[in-house]
Design a protein around this motif. Structure first.
Motif, short mmCIF file in Angstrom:
data_model
loop_
_atom_site.label_atom_id
_atom_site.label_comp_id
_atom_site.label_asym_id
_atom_site.label_seq_id
_atom_site.Cartn_x
_atom_site.Cartn_y
_atom_site.Cartn_z
N LYS A 252 0.39 1.62 -6.61
CA LYS A 252 0.61 1.87 -8.04
C LYS A 252 -0.01 3.19 -8.48
O LYS A 252 0.52 3.86 -9.35
CB LYS A 252 0.07 0.71 -8.88
N ILE B 239 6.37 2.91 -9.69
CA ILE B 239 6.01 1.49 -9.50
C ILE B 239 4.93 1.15 -10.51
O ILE B 239 3.79 1.58 -10.38
CB ILE B 239 5.56 1.22 -8.05
N SER C 153 4.80 -2.28 -11.93
CA SER C 153 4.51 -3.71 -12.00
C SER C 153 3.83 -4.20 -10.72
O SER C 153 4.06 -3.65 -9.64
CB SER C 153 5.80 -4.52 -12.24
N GLN D 152 4.51 -6.95 -9.30
CA GLN D 152 5.54 -7.57 -8.46
C GLN D 152 6.17 -6.53 -7.53
O GLN D 152 6.32 -6.77 -6.33
CB GLN D 152 6.61 -8.23 -9.31
N HIS D 153 6.51 -5.37 -8.05
CA HIS D 153 7.10 -4.33 -7.22
C HIS D 153 6.09 -3.81 -6.20
O HIS D 153 6.43 -3.58 -5.03
CB HIS D 153 7.63 -3.18 -8.07
N THR E 215 5.74 -6.37 -3.44
CA THR E 215 6.88 -6.35 -2.54
C THR E 215 6.77 -5.20 -1.55
O THR E 215 6.96 -5.39 -0.34
CB THR E 215 8.20 -6.22 -3.35
#
Length: 133
Positions: free
Chosen positions: A18, A24, A26, A28-29, A32
């Protein structure tokens, strides 16, 4: 125990992702992408085992550099505190009295870098040779 270490490592990787990839935003991303990176590591290390050695060397060098910087900062603060205590003509007993009163310790070596910095600032702003006015 291993699950906790993996969770912490994954979180660190997510935080790094991040911070380095502005698109990016979030968790969640980031999670992943971190999972994809972790899943690909065994193949990467199997195909290019020298990468692990290089990465480990770089991590150790960074850790050593960080430790050296902390050590230099610590020594610099200790020397500056010595100079200020001499300027104020404080004895070791007077310094210990101040440390016990304000930090609950008997030695500067028990203080964090931030506490040492605060103690130095206090000494720099003090004009009196009597501690704890």
């Amino acid at each position: 125990m291993a699950d906790t270490a993996l969770t912490q490592s994954t979180q660190l990787l997510m935080d790094y992702i991040k911070s380095q990839i502005p698109a990016i935003t979030s968790d969640q991303h980031a999670e992943t992408l971190a999972a994809q990176i972790i899943a690909g590591l065994p193949r990467l290390f199997a195909e290019s085992p020298e990468i692990f050695s290089i990465a480990l060397s770089m991590a150790r060098a960074k850790q050593t550099t960080t430790q050296l910087m902390i050590s230099r900062k610590f020594n610099d603060l200790m020397n500056q505190i010595d100079v200020q205590m001499q300027r104020l003509q404080w004895t070791q007993a007077q310094g210990r009295e101040h440390l016990e009163k304000f930090y609950g310790v008997r030695s500067r070596y028990s203080l964090s870098l931030d506490q040492l910095d605060n103690f130095l600032l206090y000494l720099q702003l003090t004009d009196s040779s009597a501690p704890n006015p």
